[in-house]
Structures are given as C-alpha cells and as structure tokens.
Design an enzyme around this catalytic site. Structure first.
Site, PDB file in Angstrom:
ATOM      1  CG  ASP A  89       6.222  -2.511  11.181  1.00 15.62           C
ATOM      2  OD1 ASP A  89       5.953  -1.863  10.151  1.00 15.62           O
ATOM      3  OD2 ASP A  89       6.364  -3.750  11.177  1.00 15.62           O
TER       4      ASP A  89
ATOM      5  CE  LYS B 204       7.597  -4.491   6.095  1.00 19.97           C
ATOM      6  NZ  LYS B 204       6.323  -3.777   6.203  1.00 19.97           N
TER       7      LYS B 204
ATOM      8  CG  ASP C  82       5.206  -2.861   2.739  1.00 19.53           C
ATOM      9  OD1 ASP C  82       4.590  -3.241   1.731  1.00 19.53           O
ATOM     10  OD2 ASP C  82       5.020  -3.336   3.877  1.00 19.53           O
ATOM     11  CG  LEU C  83       4.486   3.396  -0.230  1.00 16.68           C
ATOM     12  CD1 LEU C  83       4.618   4.616  -1.132  1.00 16.68           C
ATOM     13  CD2 LEU C  83       4.248   3.831   1.207  1.00 16.68           C
ATOM     14  CE  LYS C  84       1.407  -5.012   2.264  1.00 16.61           C
ATOM     15  NZ  LYS C  84       2.182  -4.338   3.310  1.00 16.61           N
TER      16      LYS C  84
ATOM     17  CG  HIS D  56      -5.395  -2.342  -4.971  1.00 13.54           C
ATOM     18  ND1 HIS D  56      -6.011  -3.279  -4.187  1.00 13.54           N
ATOM     19  CD2 HIS D  56      -5.941  -2.488  -6.196  1.00 13.54           C
ATOM     20  CE1 HIS D  56      -6.900  -3.961  -4.898  1.00 13.54           C
ATOM     21  NE2 HIS D  56      -6.868  -3.494  -6.128  1.00 13.54           N
ATOM     22  CG  ASP D  57      -6.578   4.134  -7.314  1.00 16.91           C
ATOM     23  OD1 ASP D  57      -7.502   4.117  -8.160  1.00 16.91           O
ATOM     24  OD2 ASP D  57      -6.574   4.897  -6.335  1.00 16.91           O
ATOM     25  CB  ILE D  58      -7.813   3.139 -12.144  1.00 13.66           C
ATOM     26  CG1 ILE D  58      -7.451   4.602 -11.905  1.00 13.66           C
ATOM     27  CG2 ILE D  58      -9.214   2.813 -11.659  1.00 13.66           C
ATOM     28  CD1 ILE D  58      -8.278   5.575 -12.735  1.00 13.66           C
ATOM     29  N   PRO D  59      -5.087   1.843 -13.251  1.00 11.88           N
ATOM     30  CG  PRO D  59      -5.049   0.354 -15.065  1.00 11.88           C
ATOM     31  CD  PRO D  59      -5.983   1.008 -14.100  1.00 11.88           C
TER      32      PRO D  59
ATOM     33  CB  THR E 192      -4.663   6.360  -9.864  1.00  7.82           C
ATOM     34  OG1 THR E 192      -5.769   6.963 -10.518  1.00  7.82           O
ATOM     35  CG2 THR E 192      -4.460   7.004  -8.518  1.00  7.82           C
TER      36      THR E 192
ATOM     37  NE  ARG F  63       8.427 -13.226  15.136  1.00  3.26           N
ATOM     38  CZ  ARG F  63       8.196 -12.219  14.274  1.00  3.26           C
ATOM     39  NH1 ARG F  63       8.966 -12.041  13.234  1.00  3.26           N
ATOM     40  NH2 ARG F  63       7.204 -11.382  14.482  1.00  3.26           N
TER      41      ARG F  63
ATOM     42  CD  GLN G  10       4.096 -12.344  11.087  1.00  6.25           C
ATOM     43  OE1 GLN G  10       3.228 -12.930  10.451  1.00  6.25           O
ATOM     44  NE2 GLN G  10       4.657 -11.224  10.663  1.00  6.25           N
TER      45      GLN G  10
ATOM     46  NE  ARG H 158       5.963  -7.836  15.692  1.00 10.98           N
ATOM     47  CZ  ARG H 158       4.787  -8.462  15.616  1.00 10.98           C
ATOM     48  NH1 ARG H 158       3.882  -8.262  16.557  1.00 10.98           N
ATOM     49  NH2 ARG H 158       4.513  -9.274  14.618  1.00 10.98           N
TER      50      ARG H 158
END
Ligand code: C5P
Length: 240
Positions: free
Chosen positions: A19, A41, A67-69, A71-74, A76, A190, A199, A220
């Site tokens: 991150d 990641k 880690d793009l997660k 989420h759209d129509i199938p 796409t 942790r 967290q 972290r």
C-alpha cells in the site's frame, strides 16, 4: 476449478500488501522482500497510478496478487480479466457480489488463461470489512456480515472460483461449507505484540493458519517496519 493441490511453505503463504503510492517505493520494497515472501499485493491505488508495465517489473522480482476487486456486468469483467491476465499474476480477484453469472464469466476467463499455460488463481471478495450490519441494512441486506460472507463464499465456490478473500474469523466456517481445498486469503493479520492500527478483528499468523487460511495478507507491520526484510522473516518464523 480447483488449483492443483500443492503444499505451500510458510514463506509462500505470506502476502505483503504494497500500500504505497509510487512504483519507486514499491520496487524498493520488492527488492528487500524478494525471496522472503510468497506474493506482493498490488491494489487499486498502485495499479491506477503505475499500470500494467509496472506490474511486469514487479513480477520479475516477486509473484503478484492483483487486488483489483473487479465488479461489473459479466461481459465487462470477462474482458477486463482477459486484459489483466496477460500479466499472468499469481492471483486476481473479483467481487462475489457481482453474482453467479459474473463469477462464471470470471472463471471462464481464468480457465481459458490456464488452458494456454497461465497460472493465475481466481479469488472472490466476500463482504468488505468496512460494511457493518448497519451499512448492509442500508443496502437492503437483512443478513449479518458473517452470514452474507458465507453465502457469497458458497456462490463463489459453486461458480468455480479457487477461493475467497475473507476475515480470518470467517475462514473456518467457509472451509466447513466449501471444503478445505477452497482457498481463503485473509487480511487483518497482526503478529503477536504488533500494533493493530485501524484493523478491527485481527488474528495472529498462527491463529489464522489454524482457521484454515491458505494465504495471510500483512501490510504495515512489514512495510512500515524499520527493517521490512527482518519483519517478514519474523512473521515467517511465527507462522512456522
Ligand atoms: O497494513 P495492513 O496489514 O492492515 O494491510 C492489510 C491489507 O489488506 C490492506 O491492503 C487492506 O486494504 C487489505 N484488506 C483488509 N481487509 C479486508 C480486505 C482487504 O485489510 N477485508
């Protein structure tokens, strides 16, 4: 779709969340962590800032979990995955909330990639930990986050995903429902004695492995350590 069963070493199970905002910082960390951790990641911040060419550079050092997660129509999601899979990341993910048809489209993309010699595994995100019961109610869900996570994990399993991203607190129940071969990648880890930061429901590396987690995401405690390599080594030792 299940990945061929391989028994992973503690080191291979450790995934470090990069991150950081720039390629320079990410590559410097990758150089220090190469050979010491299983994956790095790369999240939306870094991918949007630095793009696919940077991911290729990173992958030359350490395998990458993208880690793009999605989420759209199938259609796409299928097309976005076809593009992203050219990078052959070790893992990629989509939101289970996209529903059965979207998950099946994602599985198809990953299957086609593997048939051509690719290695990528597909995970589904269950419920974001930022969504508590009140937020879910506002979205029209009567279920608790835990019950919804389990329902989404079942959906991902039925669609043929390789596993889910979930809290270590849900890992055992998901293993019981979907089988131990269904991978669970758990953030919120942790090492004993480390700062919890923002967290909420954390577990130590040993506890999370006991719950059946395949991969542990640690950010972290490693990336902010004075010596990230030594911090990673200490966590691998704790996992063993
Ligand atoms: O620094 P820390 O170990 O808390 O980083 C955890 C990483 O896992 C971050 O990239 C965070 O966005 C991600 N994550 C999480 N909880 C989730 C899903 C992802 O902490 N439920």
């Amino acid at each position: 779709m299940t990945t061929p069963h391989v028994s992973l070493t503690a080191r291979e199970r450790l995934v470090v969340a990069l991150d950081v905002p720039s390629a320079g910082e990410a590559l410097a960390l990758a150089d220090r962590l190469a050979g010491r951790v299983g994956m790095l990641k790369v999240g939306l911040e870094l991918f949007c800032a630095e793009g696919p060419a940077f991911v290729r550079e990173l992958q030359a050092r350490v395998p990458v979990f993208l880690d793009l997660k999605l989420h759209d129509i199938p259609t796409t999601v299928r097309r976005a995955l076809d593009a992203v899979l050219k990078l052959d990341p070790k893992l990629v993910n989509v939101h289970a909330q996209g529903g059965p048809a979207m998950l099946e489209a994602a599985v198809e993309a990953v299957r086609a990639h593997r048939a051509g010699g690719g290695q990528t595994g597909l995970l589904a995100v269950t419920v974001l930990t930022s969504l508590d019961r009140e937020a879910l109610a506002a979205l029209g869900h009567a279920a608790t986050p835990e019950d919804l996570a389990l329902a989404y994990a079942r959906l991902a399993h039925q669609a043929g995903c390789d596993g889910v991203v979930c809290s270590a607190w849900e890992a055992a129940a998901i293993g019981e429902a979907c089988g131990e071969g269904f991978h669970r990648l758990t953030p919120g880890i942790r090492p004993s004695g480390a700062a919890v930061q923002d967290q909420a429901r954390v577990m130590t590396p040993a506890q999370a492995l006991k719950q059946g987690a395949t991969w542990l995401v640690v950010g972290r405690p490693i990336t902010h350590a004075a010596d990230p390599a030594a911090a990673a080594e200490a966590i691998v030792a704790e996992m063993q």
